[in-house]
Design a protein around this motif. Structure first.
Motif, PDB file in Angstrom:
ATOM      1  N   TYR A  98      -4.526   8.339  10.642  1.00  0.00           N
ATOM      2  CA  TYR A  98      -5.310   8.064   9.142  1.00  0.00           C
ATOM      3  C   TYR A  98      -4.655   6.785   8.418  1.00  0.00           C
ATOM      4  CZ  TYR A  98      -8.535  12.133   9.691  1.00  0.00           C
ATOM      5  OH  TYR A  98      -9.280  13.049   9.964  1.00  0.00           O
ATOM      6  N   THR A  99      -5.805   5.968   7.730  1.00  0.00           N
ATOM      7  CA  THR A  99      -5.372   4.984   7.046  1.00  0.00           C
ATOM      8  C   THR A  99      -5.369   5.152   5.409  1.00  0.00           C
ATOM      9  OG1 THR A  99      -7.384   3.875   7.270  1.00  0.00           O
ATOM     10  CG2 THR A  99      -5.767   3.201   9.019  1.00  0.00           C
ATOM     11  N   SER A 100      -5.989   6.131   5.198  1.00  0.00           N
ATOM     12  CA  SER A 100      -6.186   6.570   3.782  1.00  0.00           C
ATOM     13  C   SER A 100      -6.098   8.218   3.610  1.00  0.00           C
ATOM     14  CB  SER A 100      -7.359   6.060   3.245  1.00  0.00           C
ATOM     15  OG  SER A 100      -7.566   6.504   1.969  1.00  0.00           O
ATOM     16  N   VAL A 101      -5.544   8.660   2.412  1.00  0.00           N
ATOM     17  CA  VAL A 101      -5.523  10.212   2.360  1.00  0.00           C
ATOM     18  C   VAL A 101      -5.421  10.336   0.689  1.00  0.00           C
ATOM     19  CG1 VAL A 101      -3.764  10.558   4.400  1.00  0.00           C
ATOM     20  CG2 VAL A 101      -2.762  10.059   1.933  1.00  0.00           C
ATOM     21  N   VAL A 120       3.452  12.153  -2.083  1.00  0.00           N
ATOM     22  CA  VAL A 120       2.655  11.407  -1.028  1.00  0.00           C
ATOM     23  C   VAL A 120       3.043  10.073  -1.133  1.00  0.00           C
ATOM     24  CG1 VAL A 120       0.319  10.936  -0.289  1.00  0.00           C
ATOM     25  CG2 VAL A 120       0.884  13.246  -0.969  1.00  0.00           C
ATOM     26  N   MET A 121       3.152   9.553  -2.410  1.00  0.00           N
ATOM     27  CA  MET A 121       3.449   8.128  -2.528  1.00  0.00           C
ATOM     28  C   MET A 121       4.861   7.532  -1.971  1.00  0.00           C
ATOM     29  SD  MET A 121       0.722   6.670  -3.843  1.00  0.00           S
ATOM     30  CE  MET A 121       1.851   5.024  -4.025  1.00  0.00           C
ATOM     31  N   ASP A 122       5.794   8.769  -2.108  1.00  0.00           N
ATOM     32  CA  ASP A 122       7.044   8.222  -1.388  1.00  0.00           C
ATOM     33  C   ASP A 122       6.935   8.012   0.155  1.00  0.00           C
ATOM     34  OD1 ASP A 122       8.449   8.542  -3.775  1.00  0.00           O
ATOM     35  OD2 ASP A 122       9.031  10.553  -3.442  1.00  0.00           O
ATOM     36  N   ILE A 123       5.720   8.616   0.677  1.00  0.00           N
ATOM     37  CA  ILE A 123       5.844   8.815   2.172  1.00  0.00           C
ATOM     38  C   ILE A 123       4.786   7.169   2.350  1.00  0.00           C
ATOM     39  CG2 ILE A 123       4.744   9.481   4.438  1.00  0.00           C
ATOM     40  CD1 ILE A 123       5.101  12.219   3.075  1.00  0.00           C
ATOM     41  N   ASP A 128       1.507   1.313   5.513  1.00  0.00           N
ATOM     42  CA  ASP A 128       0.152   0.638   5.136  1.00  0.00           C
ATOM     43  C   ASP A 128      -0.963   1.517   5.084  1.00  0.00           C
ATOM     44  OD1 ASP A 128      -1.629  -1.322   3.977  1.00  0.00           O
ATOM     45  OD2 ASP A 128      -2.335  -1.620   5.898  1.00  0.00           O
ATOM     46  N   ILE A 129      -0.924   2.516   4.120  1.00  0.00           N
ATOM     47  CA  ILE A 129      -2.005   3.502   3.974  1.00  0.00           C
ATOM     48  C   ILE A 129      -2.614   3.411   2.581  1.00  0.00           C
ATOM     49  CG2 ILE A 129      -1.619   4.782   6.006  1.00  0.00           C
ATOM     50  CD1 ILE A 129      -0.655   6.969   3.931  1.00  0.00           C
ATOM     51  N   ASN A 130      -3.986   3.730   2.524  1.00  0.00           N
ATOM     52  CA  ASN A 130      -4.075   3.929   1.065  1.00  0.00           C
ATOM     53  C   ASN A 130      -3.867   5.510   0.611  1.00  0.00           C
ATOM     54  OD1 ASN A 130      -5.921   3.178  -1.622  1.00  0.00           O
ATOM     55  ND2 ASN A 130      -6.928   4.886  -0.864  1.00  0.00           N
ATOM     56  N   VAL A 131      -3.614   5.630  -0.873  1.00  0.00           N
ATOM     57  CA  VAL A 131      -3.745   6.868  -1.441  1.00  0.00           C
ATOM     58  C   VAL A 131      -4.508   7.037  -2.563  1.00  0.00           C
ATOM     59  CG1 VAL A 131      -2.270   8.544  -2.619  1.00  0.00           C
ATOM     60  CG2 VAL A 131      -1.156   7.120  -0.606  1.00  0.00           C
TER      61      VAL A 131
END
Length: 303
Positions: A98-101, A120-123, A128-131
């Protein structure tokens, strides 16, 4: 193209004053209907799945299907996990591709929302994924998350600024009066609140509860700074109603290829209408040539 992070897509959309629609799909057929719609009008698009759909179809299968669609139609496409409260499911989907969560901790007090979002941001900062995170409480029903009308709560603009400062989250969904599901009347959208939040933060804002919002209201939301609009119930209902209509007219016509083709076409036309509404038509070619950061495997990240 391959699947890409939605962060640069949404940043470009907000900067240029248009929106990108994120469609919740519940089957591979629905996924392809959305991808085909985007390709036909040259629009970037975000495919979304709920936790329930992930559990039903499996994250690896979803990713492989989305990858195949993005390569077949050659459009900027992101794959997003919507409204997830479970860190383990988020990690599972990231590992799958997945590229965004979305980490939805909006049901907790502000400080706990910050803490859980930072997990989640620490991961995400290593790859390169959106949070996406949520502030306030969007009413209605989304998968297994139910927020009653009396418990719906609009986001506080100054808290939005502080939240982004303390988490670094690249996209934020502030509750501004919309609700998940189909409205019984016109939604009570707080346009002044959207404008105030957008004036305080540069990050793309997300409009949840985008099903059946009046067109003029959608355009106003996009104009004020909403760069992503979620559509779920309206697409699901249109797809399902097409199947119901098929059997109502031809109860003995049991070939899935026939009734699913009708449902897919109805869903595709609705998706095109929504993407045109937010101004995304023709934008895929504009952003396709822009540099997207390389994806990194999560295997090297300690979680």
């Amino acid at each position: 193209m391959t699947l890409v992070s939605s962060t640069p897509m949404l940043q470009e959309a907000r900067k240029s004053g248009y929106g990108i629609v994120a469609f919740n799909v519940h089957s591979f057929d629905m996924l392809y209907s959305v991808a085909e719609a985007a390709a036909e009008i040259d629009a970037p698009v975000i495919i979304q799945t709920t936790v329930g759909t992930v559990q039903n179809l499996g994250p690896d299968s979803i990713v492989k299907t989305a990858l195949a669609a993005s390569e077949k139609y050659d459009i900027p496409m992101a794959l997003h996990l919507d409204h997830c409260t479970d860190l383990e499911v988020i990690i599972q989907c990231i590992r799958a591709g997945y590229t965004s969560v979305m980490i939805d901790a909006s049901m907790y007090p502000f400080e706990e929302n910050v803490r859980l979002t930072n997990q989640v941001m620490d991961i995400a900062k290593h790859i390169d994924i959106n949070v996406e995170a949520e502030l306030g409480k969007v009413g209605g029903v989304e998968d297994n998350i139910v927020v009653s009308e009396k418990n719906a709560e609009k986001a506080v603009p100054t808290e939005c600024k502080e939240f982004i400062h303390r988490t670094g989250v690249p996209t934020l969904a502030p509750a501004i009066g919309t609700a998940h599901g189909i409205y019984s009347g016109d939604p009570d959208i707080d346009f002044d609140r959207i404008e105030e939040i957008a004036n305080l933060v540069d990050e793309p804002l997300v409009l949840h509860g985008g099903s059946a919002i009046p067109e003029d209201d959608v355009k106003q939301c996009i104009l004020l700074g909403m760069a992503k609009m979620n559509v779920s119930t309206e697409l699901k209902n249109a797809y399902s109603e097409a199947i119901k209509e098929h059997f109502s007219e031809m109860p003995d016509s049991l070939d899935p290829r026939k009734y699913l083709a009708k449902a897919k076409n109805v869903a595709k036309e609705l998706a095109k209408k929504k993407m045109i509404l937010v101004g995304a038509a023709g934008k895929a070619s504009e952003i396709k040539g822009k540099a997207f950061p390389n994806r990194y495997k999560l295997d090297s990240v300690r979680v």
